[in-house]
Design a protein around this motif. Structure first.
Motif, PDB file in Angstrom:
ATOM      1  N   CYS A   1      33.964  22.890   6.528  1.00  0.00           N
ATOM      2  CA  CYS A   1      33.107  22.170   6.859  1.00  0.00           C
ATOM      3  C   CYS A   1      33.161  20.606   6.382  1.00  0.00           C
ATOM      4  CB  CYS A   1      31.670  22.515   5.678  1.00  0.00           C
ATOM      5  SG  CYS A   1      30.204  21.501   5.838  1.00  0.00           S
ATOM      6  N   GLN A   2      32.722  19.634   7.299  1.00  0.00           N
ATOM      7  CA  GLN A   2      33.135  18.228   6.984  1.00  0.00           C
ATOM      8  C   GLN A   2      32.322  17.709   5.892  1.00  0.00           C
ATOM      9  OE1 GLN A   2      32.571  15.761  10.406  1.00  0.00           O
ATOM     10  NE2 GLN A   2      30.542  16.493  10.698  1.00  0.00           N
ATOM     11  N   PHE A   3      31.292  18.128   5.486  1.00  0.00           N
ATOM     12  CA  PHE A   3      30.450  17.586   4.472  1.00  0.00           C
ATOM     13  C   PHE A   3      30.933  18.324   3.142  1.00  0.00           C
ATOM     14  CE2 PHE A   3      28.069  17.190   8.399  1.00  0.00           C
ATOM     15  CZ  PHE A   3      28.030  15.795   8.598  1.00  0.00           C
ATOM     16  N   CYS A   4      30.863  19.638   3.010  1.00  0.00           N
ATOM     17  CA  CYS A   4      31.068  20.180   1.688  1.00  0.00           C
ATOM     18  C   CYS A   4      32.730  20.331   1.426  1.00  0.00           C
ATOM     19  CB  CYS A   4      30.139  21.395   1.222  1.00  0.00           C
ATOM     20  SG  CYS A   4      30.762  22.912   2.438  1.00  0.00           S
ATOM     21  N   HIS A   5      33.271  20.386   2.541  1.00  0.00           N
ATOM     22  CA  HIS A   5      34.794  20.791   2.594  1.00  0.00           C
ATOM     23  C   HIS A   5      35.274  22.176   2.147  1.00  0.00           C
ATOM     24  CE1 HIS A   5      35.317  16.393   3.481  1.00  0.00           C
ATOM     25  NE2 HIS A   5      34.660  16.223   2.563  1.00  0.00           N
ATOM     26  N   GLN A   6      34.334  22.972   2.315  1.00  0.00           N
ATOM     27  CA  GLN A   6      34.372  24.434   1.927  1.00  0.00           C
ATOM     28  C   GLN A   6      34.549  25.205   3.121  1.00  0.00           C
ATOM     29  OE1 GLN A   6      31.989  26.183  -1.086  1.00  0.00           O
ATOM     30  NE2 GLN A   6      31.665  24.540  -2.012  1.00  0.00           N
ATOM     31  N   ASP A   7      35.465  26.331   3.200  1.00  0.00           N
ATOM     32  CA  ASP A   7      35.676  27.094   4.311  1.00  0.00           C
ATOM     33  C   ASP A   7      34.675  28.070   4.579  1.00  0.00           C
ATOM     34  OD1 ASP A   7      36.952  28.398   6.431  1.00  0.00           O
ATOM     35  OD2 ASP A   7      37.986  29.588   5.035  1.00  0.00           O
ATOM     36  N   VAL A   8      33.700  27.833   5.790  1.00  0.00           N
ATOM     37  CA  VAL A   8      32.547  28.688   6.078  1.00  0.00           C
ATOM     38  C   VAL A   8      32.548  29.009   7.502  1.00  0.00           C
ATOM     39  CG1 VAL A   8      31.145  27.215   4.435  1.00  0.00           C
ATOM     40  CG2 VAL A   8      31.379  26.099   6.726  1.00  0.00           C
ATOM     41  N   LYS A   9      31.751  29.780   7.648  1.00  0.00           N
ATOM     42  CA  LYS A   9      31.670  30.575   9.265  1.00  0.00           C
ATOM     43  C   LYS A   9      30.770  29.479  10.093  1.00  0.00           C
ATOM     44  CE  LYS A   9      31.731  35.297   7.877  1.00  0.00           C
ATOM     45  NZ  LYS A   9      31.099  36.451   7.604  1.00  0.00           N
ATOM     46  N   ASP A  10      29.627  28.773   9.427  1.00  0.00           N
ATOM     47  CA  ASP A  10      28.981  27.808  10.215  1.00  0.00           C
ATOM     48  C   ASP A  10      28.724  26.790   9.394  1.00  0.00           C
ATOM     49  OD1 ASP A  10      27.213  27.019  12.019  1.00  0.00           O
ATOM     50  OD2 ASP A  10      25.374  27.995  10.949  1.00  0.00           O
TER      51      ASP A  10
END
Length: 54
Positions: free
Chosen positions: A3-12
């Motif tokens: 995620c470009q906002f929280c920088h965590q690896d997410v599915k969506d």
């Protein structure tokens, strides 16, 4: 996908900052409810047993 906002690896990933904030608030509410339920069950969250190893 990161995620470009929280920088965590997410599915969506979040599409904007507003969506990220809404998800964060929802996450906090879920955690608060779980914590209150743990406390009502007589589990002391500070003992480290209810949440595993912190």
């Amino acid at each position: 996908m990161i995620c470009q906002f929280c920088h965590q690896d997410v599915k969506d990933p979040c599409h904007d900052v507003q969506e990220m904030r809404q998800r964060a608030m929802s996450h906090v509410e879920h955690c608060e409810k779980a914590l209150k339920q743990d406390m009502s069950d007589g589990i002391n969250p500070s003992d480290g047993q209810s949440a595993g190893s912190i």
